[in-house]
Design an enzyme around this catalytic site. Structure first.
Site, PDB file in Angstrom:
ATOM      1  N   LYS A  88      -8.859   0.181   0.165  1.00  0.00           N
ATOM      2  CA  LYS A  88      -7.718   0.442  -0.508  1.00  0.00           C
ATOM      3  C   LYS A  88      -7.702  -0.951  -1.293  1.00  0.00           C
ATOM      4  O   LYS A  88      -7.537  -1.596  -2.557  1.00  0.00           O
ATOM      5  CB  LYS A  88      -6.458   0.453  -0.001  1.00  0.00           C
ATOM      6  CG  LYS A  88      -5.397   1.454   0.828  1.00  0.00           C
ATOM      7  CD  LYS A  88      -4.931   0.753   1.891  1.00  0.00           C
ATOM      8  CE  LYS A  88      -4.207   2.313   2.347  1.00  0.00           C
ATOM      9  NZ  LYS A  88      -5.212   3.423   3.670  1.00  0.00           N
ATOM     10  N   GLU A 105       0.553  -6.593   0.123  1.00  0.00           N
ATOM     11  CA  GLU A 105       1.768  -6.479  -0.954  1.00  0.00           C
ATOM     12  C   GLU A 105       2.702  -6.441  -0.740  1.00  0.00           C
ATOM     13  O   GLU A 105       3.385  -6.658   0.034  1.00  0.00           O
ATOM     14  CB  GLU A 105       1.607  -4.814  -1.208  1.00  0.00           C
ATOM     15  CG  GLU A 105       0.781  -4.130  -0.969  1.00  0.00           C
ATOM     16  CD  GLU A 105       0.287  -2.641  -1.645  1.00  0.00           C
ATOM     17  OE1 GLU A 105      -0.745  -2.175  -2.026  1.00  0.00           O
ATOM     18  OE2 GLU A 105       0.947  -1.860  -0.621  1.00  0.00           O
ATOM     19  N   HIS A 160       5.282   6.415   8.428  1.00  0.00           N
ATOM     20  CA  HIS A 160       4.809   7.105   8.069  1.00  0.00           C
ATOM     21  C   HIS A 160       3.947   8.174   7.650  1.00  0.00           C
ATOM     22  O   HIS A 160       2.548   8.591   6.956  1.00  0.00           O
ATOM     23  CB  HIS A 160       3.279   6.156   8.164  1.00  0.00           C
ATOM     24  CG  HIS A 160       3.909   4.770   8.183  1.00  0.00           C
ATOM     25  ND1 HIS A 160       4.376   4.377   6.829  1.00  0.00           N
ATOM     26  CD2 HIS A 160       3.763   4.227   9.133  1.00  0.00           C
ATOM     27  CE1 HIS A 160       4.982   2.673   6.885  1.00  0.00           C
ATOM     28  NE2 HIS A 160       4.345   2.641   8.750  1.00  0.00           N
ATOM     29  N   ARG A 193      -9.453  14.495  -2.088  1.00  0.00           N
ATOM     30  CA  ARG A 193      -9.182  15.634  -1.042  1.00  0.00           C
ATOM     31  C   ARG A 193      -8.169  16.773  -1.784  1.00  0.00           C
ATOM     32  O   ARG A 193      -7.115  16.212  -2.197  1.00  0.00           O
ATOM     33  CB  ARG A 193      -9.791  15.418   0.204  1.00  0.00           C
ATOM     34  CG  ARG A 193      -8.581  14.994   1.474  1.00  0.00           C
ATOM     35  CD  ARG A 193      -8.433  14.295   2.214  1.00  0.00           C
ATOM     36  NE  ARG A 193      -7.022  13.278   2.723  1.00  0.00           N
ATOM     37  CZ  ARG A 193      -6.198  14.103   3.320  1.00  0.00           C
ATOM     38  NH1 ARG A 193      -5.512  14.712   2.270  1.00  0.00           N
ATOM     39  NH2 ARG A 193      -5.270  12.479   2.963  1.00  0.00           N
TER      40      ARG A 193
END
Length: 634
Positions: free
Chosen positions: A116, A200, A235, A297
Site C-alpha cells: 500500500k 491515513e 471490512h 485480479r
C-alpha cells in the site's frame, strides 16, 4: 487463442471461469483438495487433478503442485481466479517460465501495487489523488506518532501489506496511538509477514467506490465504470452495486480518469480494480475521492459490471492474455441500467455471524436471476475455505427496481441445515437508509442490532399459526406442502373445541401456543424432514418446526416424548438425568452441530425416563437422545 485452461482455484469462481471457457470451446481443467473431491467445480471441469490435503497451504496455495497439475494435463494457460495465488507475482513468473499463458497482469504490476505504501507513492507521481497521510520509510514510533499528530485525529493505521481489514486500526486520541500501532504491527507481521504500516486520515463517513479497469499489451487502457461496495461488515463486502448511487457525470469522469491513469502507470494488462475511498459527508464530490489500493485480479463483484456493460470480463481476460487487443474502445462501452449483487455466506447472523458448516441437505436458489455458486444440494460447506457459497445478481432499469428484485431473491433462498445470511441481506435491502442511497461503510455496524436480530424475535401469532399448519403437514407425511387448504390430519385437533383452544408448535426449539381457529396465511415454502418435523423457509430464514403432541394423543413421532437429534452432531451437555421431574421447555440434552449449540427441551411437563447419550458422543440425524414421560401418564 489457447485451447485449454487450468483454473487454480475452487468454488464459484472456478465454475464461473469454466462457463466462459466452455462457450469459447476451451478445454477446462480443475484442481482440487481432498476436501473438495466431490465439489461442483470438479464435476463441471473436463478434467480434474487432486493437488493435496484440505488445508489451502497444502493444496490451493502450493504453487509447485498447481504447476505440476498443469504439466500433467497439458494445460496451455492458467487462470488464478481471486484469492489464493491470484496476486502472487512469484507464481505468475513461474507460470510464464513454464511456458504457460498467465491470465493476469504482469508480475511487475502485481508487485508495484502489492504494498500500500509503495502504491500510494507511485499514484502520487502519476497524478492520482491519494488519501492524506504518511507512507514513508521511517517506521520509528516517534516519527509515526508525530505524523499522526500532523494529520490530525482520528487516524487509520494500516499494514502496508494488509487486506480484508487485517492490520487496520482506527485511533481517535493521541494517548491511544501507541497501543493501536502495536496492534497493527502484530497483525501485519502475523498475517502478511510484514509489520510496516502507513497512516491515513480517518474519514468519518466513507464510501467505498471502485473502478473496473482493463489494459492490454498494445498500450490500451479503459474503464468499465464504477461500483459502490460500501455495504460492508468488518471490512468484508456484503452488497455491491453499479453504478454508484449519487454519482454525477463530473465526479464519474474524475474518478474513472484517475483509475485509467493508475492502470497506465504500471503498464497494466488484463482485469484490475482501482479502489477509492470517498468522503460522503456532503455527497460524492470529485475533490473528495482518493485512491486507496489496487486489486490486480478479477473481483468477486465483477458480475455487476458485466450486467451494466454487457461485457463478459472473463472472455476479455482470455483474449488479452492471448495477445489480442481490448475488444472495445472506451466510447463503445455502454452503461445500461442498474445492477446489484449480494454475497450469500454460510454464517449465522443471529449468533455473531459465526461460520456454519456441514452438508447442504436442502439448497434451493432463486430463479429468474443470475446465481454464481460453487455448491449444490448434497454438497458440503467446508471449514477450510471462505464461507461464501453463492452470489445473487440482478439487473434492472433503475436502482429501486434492482433493490426490490434482489430483496425478493434473497427472500427465496432455501438452505438447510447450514445457516446463511440471506435474511440479513433482505433486511439490508429493505432498510429505509439503503433504499434512499444513504449508505457508507459504517451502515451495517450502526444498524446491526436490528439487521442481525434472530427472526424468532419477531415471530408473531400469525407466523406461529402458519408454522403449525406446516407441522401438521409434516405429521401427515407431506414432502413439500405449500400452501395448504386444510389441516391435513392435524394431530390433537378437536372438532368441537372452543375458540380459545390452542395447539402447541415448536419452532427452532421454542414453544408457541396457537389458537386453533386463527385465520392463518400459508407459509412461503416448506420441506418435511420426517414425520412430524419439517423446515419452513420464509424471507431468507429457516425455521425448524415440529408439532407438539401430548402423550396418549396418538400418531406422530413426538407422542412418546422422544427427543431426536435434528442433525448430526456432538453431545456437549446433559442437563437432565433419568428420573428428573422436568417442566415444558426445560433443556434435556444439548447438541453441538456446525459450531452452534442446540438445546433439545422437554415437550411437556413430565419425568425423564431415560437419557441415552453421554457428553462427547457423536450422534446421527434422528437419533433418540432422551425420552420424557408426561405427568399423570405413568
Amino acid at each position: 487463442m489457447f485451447k485449454s485452461v487450468l483454473v487454480a482455484n475452487r468454488g464459484e469462481i472456478a465454475c464461473r471461469v469454466f462457463r466462459t471457457a466452455r462457450r469459447m470451446g476451451i478445454r477446462t481443467i480443475a484442481v482440487y483438495s481432498e476436501a473438495d473431491a466431490k465439489a461442483l467445480h470438479v464435476r463441471e471441469a473436463d478434467e480434474a487433478v487432486l493437488i493435496g490435503p484440505a488445508p489451502a497451504r497444502e493444496s490451493y496455495l502450493d504453487a509447485a503442485r498447481v504447476l505440476a497439475a498443469a504439466k500433467a494435463t497439458g494445460a496451455e494457460a492458467i487462470h488464478p481466479g481471486y484469492g489464493f495465488l491470484s496476486e502472487n507475482a512469484d507464481f505468475a513468473e513461474a507460470v510464464t517460465a513454464a511456458g504457460l499463458v498467465w491470465i493476469g497482469p504482469p508480475p511487475a504490476a502485481i508487485r508495484a501495487m502489492g504494498l500500500k505504501d509503495a502504491a500510494k507513492t507511485l499514484m502520487i507521481a502519476a497524478g492520482v489523488p491519494v488519501t492524506p497521510g504518511y507512507q514513508g520509510e521511517d517506521q520509528s514510533e516517534e516519527t509515526l506518532t508525530a505524523e499522526a499528530a500532523r494529520i490530525g485525529y482520528p487516524v487509520l493505521i494500516k499494514a502496508v501489506a494488509g487486506g480484508g481489514g487485517k492490520g487496520m486500526k482506527r485511533v481517535d486520541r493521541a494517548e491511544d496511538f501507541a497501543a493501536g500501532l502495536a496492534s497493527a504491527r502484530r497483525e501485519g507481521q502475523s498475517s502478511f509477514g510484514d509489520p510496516r504500516v502507513l497512516i491515513e486520515t480517518y474519514i468519518t463517513r466513507p464510501r467505498h467506490i471502485e473502478v473496473q479497469v482493463f489494459g492490454d499489451r498494445h498500450g490500451n487502457a479503459v474503464h468499465l465504470y464504477e461500483r459502490d461496495c460500501s455495504l460492508q461488515r468488518r471490512h468484508q463486502k456484503v452488497i455491491e452495486e453499479a453504478p454508484a448511487p449519487g454519482m454525477d457525470a463530473a465526479t464519474r469522469k474524475a474518478v474513472t480518469d484517475a483509475a485509467v491513469r493508475a492502470a497506465r502507470a504500471v503498464n497494466y494488462e488484463g482485469a484490475g480494480t482501482i479502489e477509492f475511498i470517498a468522503d460522503a459527508s456532503d455527497g460524492l464530490k470529485a475533490d473528495r475521492i482518493w485512491f486507496m489500493e489496487m486489486n490486480t485480479r478479477l473481483q468477486v463483484e465483477h458480475p455487476v459490471t458485466e450486467a451494466i456493460t454487457g461485457v463478459d470480463l472473463v472472455e476479455w481476460q482470455f483474449r488479452v492474455a492471448a495477445g489480442e487487443p481490448i475488444p472495445l474502445k472506451q466510447d463503445d462501452i455502454p452503461l445500461n441500467g442498474w445492477a446489484m449483487e449480494a454475497r450469500l455466506y454460510a454464517e449465522d447472523p443471529a449468533h455473531g455471524f459465526l461460520p456454519s458448516i456441514g452438508r447442504l441437505d436442502h439448497f434451493v436458489m432463486p430463479e429468474g436471476i443470475r446465481v454464481d455458486t460453487g455448491v449444490e444440494e448434497g454438497g458440503e460447506v467446508s471449514q477450510f475455505y471462505d464461507p461464501m457459497i453463492a452470489k445473487l445478481i440482478v439487473h434492472a432499469d433503475t436502482r429501486e427496481e434492482a433493490a426490490d428484485a434482489l430483496a425478493i431473491a434473497a427472500g427465496e433462498v432455501e438452505v438447510w441445515p447450514v445457516k446463511t445470511n440471506a435474511g440479513f441481506v433482505m433486511k439490508c435491502l429493505d432498510h429505509p437508509r439503503f433504499i434512499a442511497g444513504d449508505v457508507d461503510t459504517g451502515f451495517i455496524a450502526a444498524e446491526e442490532a436490528d439487521l442481525a436480530a434472530s427472526p424468532l424475535s419477531a415471530l408473531g401469532l400469525e407466523d406461529a399459526a402458519r408454522f403449525l399448519r406446516a407441522a401438521d403437514a409434516a405429521s401427515a407425511g407431506d414432502d413439500h406442502a405449500s400452501p395448504w387448504d386444510g389441516w391435513n390430519g392435524a394431530i390433537g385437533f378437536r372438532a368441537n373445541a372452543p375458540a380459545t383452544s390452542t395447539q402447541r408448535v415448536i419452532v427452532n426449539g421454542r414453544p408457541h401456543d396457537v389458537p386453533l381457529l386463527t385465520n392463518e396465511q400459508p407459509v412461503t415454502s416448506y420441506v418435511a424432514l420426517s414425520a412430524g418435523e419439517g423446515v419452513v423457509f420464509e424471507n431468507g430464514s429457516a425455521f425448524e418446526i415440529r408439532a407438539f403432541v401430548p402423550a396418549g394423543a396418538g400418531g406422530g413421532a413426538a407422542s412418546d416424548g422422544a427427543l431426536r437429534a435434528p442433525m448430526p452432531g456432538k453431545i456437549v451437555a446433559t442437563p437432565a438425568k433419568a428420573g428428573d421431574t422436568v417442566t415444558r421447555g426445560q433443556p434435556i440434552v444439548v447438541l453441538e452441530a456446525m459450531k452452534m449449540e442446540h438445546a433439545l427441551v422437554a415437550p411437556f411437563d413430565g419425568v425423564v425416563g431415560e437419557v441415552g447419550v453421554s457428553v462427547g458422543d457423536q450422534v446421527a440425524d434422528g437419533t433418540v437422545l432422551a425420552v420424557v414421560t408426561a405427568s399423570g401418564s405413568q
